[in-house]
Design a protein around this motif. Sequence first.
Motif, PDB file in Angstrom:
ATOM      1  N   ASP A 726       1.102  -1.430   0.177  1.00 56.51           N
ATOM      2  CA  ASP A 726       0.434  -0.228   0.000  1.00 56.51           C
ATOM      3  C   ASP A 726       0.851   1.334  -0.337  1.00 56.51           C
ATOM      4  OD1 ASP A 726       1.027  -0.203   2.927  1.00 56.51           O
ATOM      5  OD2 ASP A 726      -0.828  -0.319   3.817  1.00 56.51           O
ATOM      6  N   GLY A 727       1.955   1.223  -0.029  1.00 60.52           N
ATOM      7  CA  GLY A 727       2.986   2.088  -0.229  1.00 60.52           C
ATOM      8  C   GLY A 727       3.263   3.218   1.012  1.00 60.52           C
ATOM      9  N   THR A 728       3.112   2.684   2.689  1.00 60.25           N
ATOM     10  CA  THR A 728       3.037   3.573   3.443  1.00 60.25           C
ATOM     11  C   THR A 728       3.967   2.801   4.522  1.00 60.25           C
ATOM     12  OG1 THR A 728       0.825   2.319   4.848  1.00 60.25           O
ATOM     13  CG2 THR A 728       0.137   4.000   3.793  1.00 60.25           C
ATOM     14  N   ARG A 729       4.241   1.651   4.271  1.00 57.96           N
ATOM     15  CA  ARG A 729       5.784   1.587   5.387  1.00 57.96           C
ATOM     16  C   ARG A 729       6.855   1.467   4.411  1.00 57.96           C
ATOM     17  NH1 ARG A 729       3.352  -3.141   7.314  1.00 57.96           N
ATOM     18  NH2 ARG A 729       2.133  -3.632   6.217  1.00 57.96           N
ATOM     19  N   ALA A 730       8.736   1.517   4.994  1.00 56.72           N
ATOM     20  CA  ALA A 730       9.088   1.327   3.694  1.00 56.72           C
ATOM     21  C   ALA A 730      10.180   0.719   4.301  1.00 56.72           C
ATOM     22  CB  ALA A 730      10.361   2.280   2.937  1.00 56.72           C
ATOM     23  N   ALA A 731      11.067   0.307   4.392  1.00 56.52           N
ATOM     24  CA  ALA A 731      12.203  -0.335   5.348  1.00 56.52           C
ATOM     25  C   ALA A 731      13.576  -0.397   4.838  1.00 56.52           C
ATOM     26  CB  ALA A 731      11.895  -2.161   5.839  1.00 56.52           C
ATOM     27  N   GLY A 732      15.045  -0.740   5.304  1.00 66.55           N
ATOM     28  CA  GLY A 732      16.367  -1.198   4.232  1.00 66.55           C
ATOM     29  C   GLY A 732      17.671  -0.869   5.131  1.00 66.55           C
ATOM     30  N   ARG A 733      18.212  -1.633   4.503  1.00 69.18           N
ATOM     31  CA  ARG A 733      19.856  -1.423   5.317  1.00 69.18           C
ATOM     32  C   ARG A 733      20.392  -0.673   4.542  1.00 69.18           C
ATOM     33  NH1 ARG A 733      21.832  -6.833   7.147  1.00 69.18           N
ATOM     34  NH2 ARG A 733      20.899  -6.583   8.439  1.00 69.18           N
ATOM     35  N   VAL A 734      21.416   0.398   5.258  1.00 73.22           N
ATOM     36  CA  VAL A 734      23.038   0.764   4.760  1.00 73.22           C
ATOM     37  C   VAL A 734      23.915   0.693   4.992  1.00 73.22           C
ATOM     38  CG1 VAL A 734      21.795   2.744   6.048  1.00 73.22           C
ATOM     39  CG2 VAL A 734      22.951   3.119   3.818  1.00 73.22           C
ATOM     40  N   VAL A 735      24.959   0.521   4.596  1.00 73.70           N
ATOM     41  CA  VAL A 735      26.056   0.342   5.205  1.00 73.70           C
ATOM     42  C   VAL A 735      27.180   1.586   4.419  1.00 73.70           C
ATOM     43  CG1 VAL A 735      27.789  -0.996   5.486  1.00 73.70           C
ATOM     44  CG2 VAL A 735      26.205  -2.112   5.142  1.00 73.70           C
ATOM     45  N   ASP A 736      27.314   2.392   4.842  1.00 72.68           N
ATOM     46  CA  ASP A 736      28.555   3.010   4.046  1.00 72.68           C
ATOM     47  C   ASP A 736      28.127   3.540   2.632  1.00 72.68           C
ATOM     48  OD1 ASP A 736      31.004   4.439   3.512  1.00 72.68           O
ATOM     49  OD2 ASP A 736      32.307   3.746   2.736  1.00 72.68           O
ATOM     50  N   GLY A 737      26.840   4.444   2.844  1.00 73.94           N
ATOM     51  CA  GLY A 737      26.334   5.084   2.177  1.00 73.94           C
ATOM     52  C   GLY A 737      24.858   5.777   2.705  1.00 73.94           C
ATOM     53  N   ARG A 738      24.048   6.094   1.800  1.00 76.65           N
ATOM     54  CA  ARG A 738      23.165   7.339   2.185  1.00 76.65           C
ATOM     55  C   ARG A 738      21.951   6.528   1.311  1.00 76.65           C
ATOM     56  NH1 ARG A 738      22.269  13.100   2.843  1.00 76.65           N
ATOM     57  NH2 ARG A 738      24.882  13.081   2.816  1.00 76.65           N
ATOM     58  N   HIS A 739      20.639   5.695   1.651  1.00 79.77           N
ATOM     59  CA  HIS A 739      19.568   5.513   1.271  1.00 79.77           C
ATOM     60  C   HIS A 739      18.630   6.860   0.830  1.00 79.77           C
ATOM     61  CE1 HIS A 739      19.698   1.777   1.716  1.00 79.77           C
ATOM     62  NE2 HIS A 739      20.953   1.904   0.842  1.00 79.77           N
ATOM     63  N   ALA A 740      17.614   7.158   0.413  1.00 81.76           N
ATOM     64  CA  ALA A 740      16.296   8.756   0.522  1.00 81.76           C
ATOM     65  C   ALA A 740      15.474   8.517   0.171  1.00 81.76           C
ATOM     66  CB  ALA A 740      16.898   9.280  -0.493  1.00 81.76           C
ATOM     67  N   TRP A 741      14.153   8.924   0.767  1.00 86.40           N
ATOM     68  CA  TRP A 741      12.641   8.234  -0.180  1.00 86.40           C
ATOM     69  C   TRP A 741      12.123   9.240   0.296  1.00 86.40           C
ATOM     70  CZ3 TRP A 741      11.558   3.178  -0.129  1.00 86.40           C
ATOM     71  CH2 TRP A 741      12.750   2.116   0.490  1.00 86.40           C
ATOM     72  N   GLU A 742      11.166   9.267  -0.693  1.00 85.61           N
ATOM     73  CA  GLU A 742      10.436  10.653  -0.904  1.00 85.61           C
ATOM     74  C   GLU A 742       8.856  10.871  -0.234  1.00 85.61           C
ATOM     75  OE1 GLU A 742      10.985  13.296  -4.092  1.00 85.61           O
ATOM     76  OE2 GLU A 742      13.115  12.666  -4.224  1.00 85.61           O
ATOM     77  N   PHE A 743       8.035  11.254   0.037  1.00 86.33           N
ATOM     78  CA  PHE A 743       6.779  11.144  -0.121  1.00 86.33           C
ATOM     79  C   PHE A 743       5.743  12.232   0.481  1.00 86.33           C
ATOM     80  CE2 PHE A 743       9.188  10.603   4.008  1.00 86.33           C
ATOM     81  CZ  PHE A 743       8.812  11.173   4.624  1.00 86.33           C
ATOM     82  N   ASN A 744       4.161  12.947   0.968  1.00 81.13           N
ATOM     83  CA  ASN A 744       3.803  13.588   0.854  1.00 81.13           C
ATOM     84  C   ASN A 744       2.770  13.742   1.793  1.00 81.13           C
ATOM     85  OD1 ASN A 744       4.300  14.559  -1.683  1.00 81.13           O
ATOM     86  ND2 ASN A 744       2.397  13.316  -2.979  1.00 81.13           N
ATOM     87  N   THR A 745       2.544  12.791   2.678  1.00 80.78           N
ATOM     88  CA  THR A 745       1.608  12.741   4.139  1.00 80.78           C
ATOM     89  C   THR A 745       2.975  12.879   5.049  1.00 80.78           C
ATOM     90  OG1 THR A 745       1.379  10.013   3.990  1.00 80.78           O
ATOM     91  CG2 THR A 745      -0.335  12.069   3.398  1.00 80.78           C
ATOM     92  N   LEU A 746       2.619  12.440   5.865  1.00 74.42           N
ATOM     93  CA  LEU A 746       3.078  12.950   7.591  1.00 74.42           C
ATOM     94  C   LEU A 746       3.534  11.074   8.014  1.00 74.42           C
ATOM     95  CD1 LEU A 746       1.320  15.897  10.125  1.00 74.42           C
ATOM     96  CD2 LEU A 746       3.531  16.283   8.284  1.00 74.42           C
ATOM     97  N   LEU A 747       4.654  11.862   8.411  1.00 71.19           N
ATOM     98  CA  LEU A 747       5.047  10.503   9.478  1.00 71.19           C
ATOM     99  C   LEU A 747       4.638   9.780  10.905  1.00 71.19           C
ATOM    100  CD1 LEU A 747       8.910  11.461   8.753  1.00 71.19           C
ATOM    101  CD2 LEU A 747       8.283   9.349   8.476  1.00 71.19           C
ATOM    102  N   VAL A 748       4.154   8.880  10.620  1.00 70.33           N
ATOM    103  CA  VAL A 748       3.748   8.358  11.719  1.00 70.33           C
ATOM    104  C   VAL A 748       4.745   7.323  12.512  1.00 70.33           C
ATOM    105  CG1 VAL A 748       1.351   8.796  11.366  1.00 70.33           C
ATOM    106  CG2 VAL A 748       2.541   6.314  11.015  1.00 70.33           C
ATOM    107  N   ASP A 749       6.099   7.053  11.757  1.00 71.32           N
ATOM    108  CA  ASP A 749       6.638   5.942  12.949  1.00 71.32           C
ATOM    109  C   ASP A 749       7.708   5.969  11.974  1.00 71.32           C
ATOM    110  OD1 ASP A 749       7.497   4.284  14.551  1.00 71.32           O
ATOM    111  OD2 ASP A 749       6.135   1.947  14.490  1.00 71.32           O
TER     112      ASP A 749
END
Length: 789
Positions: A726-749
Motif C-alpha cells: 500500500d506504499g505507507t511503510r518502507a525499510a532498508g539496510r544501508v552501509v557506508d552510504g546514503r538512502h533517501a525516500w520521498e512522500f507527501n503525508t506525515l510520518l507516524v513511526d
Amino acid sequence: MARDIAESDGGKNGGKRAFNGDKADNNTLLDRRSYLKLAGTTTVAAAAAAGGASASGDDYDVITARGQTIRLGNETWANKLIDVTGGGSITVLVEGAATIRNVGVEGLYQGSGFIFSITNTGGTVSFENVYIGDGANKRGESFVHGPGAVFYHRSANCRVEFDRMNVQGYPNNGFYCSNTAHGGSVHWTNCYGKNNGVTTFRTGSGSDTLENCVAYNDNTDYSTSDGRWGNYSESHGRPLWHWGNQTMTATNCNFAAGSYGAAAITHESGRIVLNGGNISGGTQGNVNTSRAGSTPDLSIPDGVPTSAEAAASGSSGGSPEPRGDYEDLRHTYEFVAEGESEPTDYYFEIEDGPIEPSTYNDATVEDDYMWVSDDGTRAAGRVVDGRHAWEFDTNIIDATVEGPAHAVVNDVDSNLERYPLSGATGDGWKGDMPWHDEGEADEPEEDDGDDEDGHEFDHTYEFVAEGEDEPTDYYFEIEDGSPIVPSTYNGATIEDDFMWISDDGTRAAGRVVDGRHAWEFDTLLVDVTVEGPAEPIVNDQQSYLSRYPLSGATGDEWKGDMPWHDSGEHTYEFVAEGESEPTDYYFEIEDGSTIEPSTYNGATIEDNLMWVSDDGTRAAGRIVDGRHAWEFDTLLVDVTVDGPAEPIVNDQESHLGRYPLSGATGDGWKGDMPWHASRQHTYEFVAEGEDEPTDYYFEIEDGSTIEPSTYNGATIEDNLMWVSDDGTRAAGRVVDGRHAWEFNTLLVDVTVDGPAEPIVNDQQSYLSRYPLSGATGDDWKGDMPWHEN
C-alpha cells in the motif's frame, strides 16, 4: 563575590527538554507541545533572577540548574553563574530583545535541551562575554546527539550578536543558528569554540557573519562517560557549516578540522567566502578559500572568557577596562587615513546616544572636522592623513565612508556592506556639514561650466569610460530648481544620440563607450545609477553611489527605456556554462508584451526546464552548464536568480539589487515549477563512512506512497530497500552510504537500528517522538529480504 538567590525550579521536570519534536520543516526544536508545557510552568522571570540590573565588579548571582526555565524579555540579564555541576537541566528562553552579558555556565552539563534558546521576533539580541566551555555529555538527553549550547528557533526573526563567547564540548551544536534561513541573522565577533558535535558555528542566511572567530577540534576529554553522540565524538564536528542557499562571509577567522573530514562545509546550494584568516583540514561543498591562508592561529581571541567565574564576574572582558576615554562606553569606531592625502568624509548612526569623540589609539579630536547630532545618535567627520575615533554604547545601524579611510569597529574591520540596518534614518542628513565649503570640492574651480547664456553652474558630473569597450548606461536625478545641461567639461564629448534629458530638466541619462560624458547643474543630486564600467565623478571627486537614492528621488521606473535601447528587442540571458550546480530563475515584465524563449547568443531552448505564464508576463527556468535566453518588448519589473548563473540583460550585466520594481506581483508564484520534485517530504538515512550496517523502518499516514529517491546523491539499492504493497511503510539496510525516500503525508513511526543519521526534510529527525497515533506497531519490522533466515 557570588550571590546565591532564591529560584523556583518550576516543580519536577518530568523529563521535559527545550526541544521535543520532529517537525518536517525543522519547525522547532522547542515544539508547540513543549512550548505550552514551558508556558504553564512556574518559570523564573529574568527580573527576579537578576534584580533588574547588572552586578558590579566581581559580584554575580549563582543559579543552580534543576530543570527550570528562565524567560528573558526586552531587558539586560547580567552577571550570572549557572551551576550545572549537580546534573540538572536549565533553559534560558530569550523571548525579547535581551542583552545577555557576563554569564558563565560552570561544570559538565548533563542535562537536556539547549541552555539558551532564542525565539525573539524583533530588535537585537546581544550575547557579550559568555562562557559555556566546560563541555557536556549525553547522560540527561535521549536525543541521539545529546544537548546543545545555543539554539536559534525556527519561529525567531531577529538580529543576534555574539561577542566574546567560549563554547566547547557540546554534542548537539555549539551555535545552532541555521534557522536564520527562515528569517533574521546572526553575527559572531571574537568568539571561540572547539569540539562541538555536529558543528560549532551553524549558519543559515547570507546575512550571517563571523569576524575574528576560532573553531577547531582537538583531543580534549570533557567527559569519559557518555562522551559519544550519535555519529560524533568529542573531537569530531564541523567547525563551520552553512545551511542556507546564499553566500555567507567569515572575515579574519581561523578554522581547523582536526579529526573531522573538513573545516568548512556548505549544504545544498550555499556558499562560504573566507575573507582573510586561515583554514586547515579541507572543505566540502562551495567554499572560497582564495583569500585565506593555511596556518590557522587557534589561540583564544582577546577578551574571551576562559572560565565560568571569570565571565560571571566580568573580569575576563565582560566589564573590561575602558576601551578609550569613557569608562561607561563599550564600543569604539575609528576612521584611519594615516598617509592618505585625499580627504574622507564619513557618517554613522547608532541606536541610542551618546556618541563621544575619542583619542583611542592615539586618534586626534578635531573640533572643526567632527560633528555630533543634538540627540547624540549621529556623527560625521572629515579626516585627512590621520585618525579619528569615537566611543558609544549601543549598536551601529548605519555607516557611510566616502574616501580612502579604513573603518574599524572595536579593533575589527567594519563591514560597511551590512548597513543600513532597521532603524536608520536614511541619507538625507549626510553631506551638509560645517567643513563642506561651497568654494572647495562641491563646485569646480574652472569656468568651463557656462551654458549658452553665460550662466555658471555649481556642479559637474562625469561618466568616464576611456579605454572601456563595454557600454555603460547611466541615469541621475537632481532637486528641482535647476536644469541639467550636457557639457564638454574636462574634454568630455556631447553625443546627442546617446544623451537624454527629461522635459523638466531634473533627470538625465546616457550611454558611453570608450569616452567621457559630462553634465552641469546647480542643485543637489538625489539619485544616481551606473550600469557598466564607467567611473562616476562628481565635482572632480569620486562619487559614492551607495548613498543614493536620497529623499526626493522619483524611483527607478523611468530608467532603462531610452532612445538607444532597441525598442521592442530586449533579451535576458542566464549564463551557467561550466556550472554543475543548477540555477533556478524567475522574471517578470510589464504588460503589453509576451516573453518568448530564444536561441540568442547560442542559447538552448529546453521545453521541460523553461516555463511561461498564460499571460506571457512571467517566465522561469532551470539551467545547468548551459545558457538560456528570452526575448520581450516591455520593461523588466522583477528578477530572482537562485544559483551561480550570471544574468545578462541586453548584453549587459543585470543588476538584481534594483528589483522588484512597481508592478511586480510578488514571490508567491516562484518555486512551484514542473521540474521541482512533486513530493513534499524527504527522509534520508546517512551512513557515509560507517562500516556497521543500519536497518531502518518508517511509516507514513494514508494518502501517499513512499518512493525511493536519489535526493542529495543517495543510492537506490533494490535488494536493500523495501516498500509495502500500500506504499505507507518502507525499510532498508544501508552501509557506508546514503538512502533517501520521498512522500507527501506525515510520518507516524520511525525506527533506526545502527549508526546512520536520520534526516527529515534536510533537518535532524528526533526519533524519540515516535510512534504517533496511526502507527501499526512493530510486528512488520525485522522480517526483510536481506535478513538471513
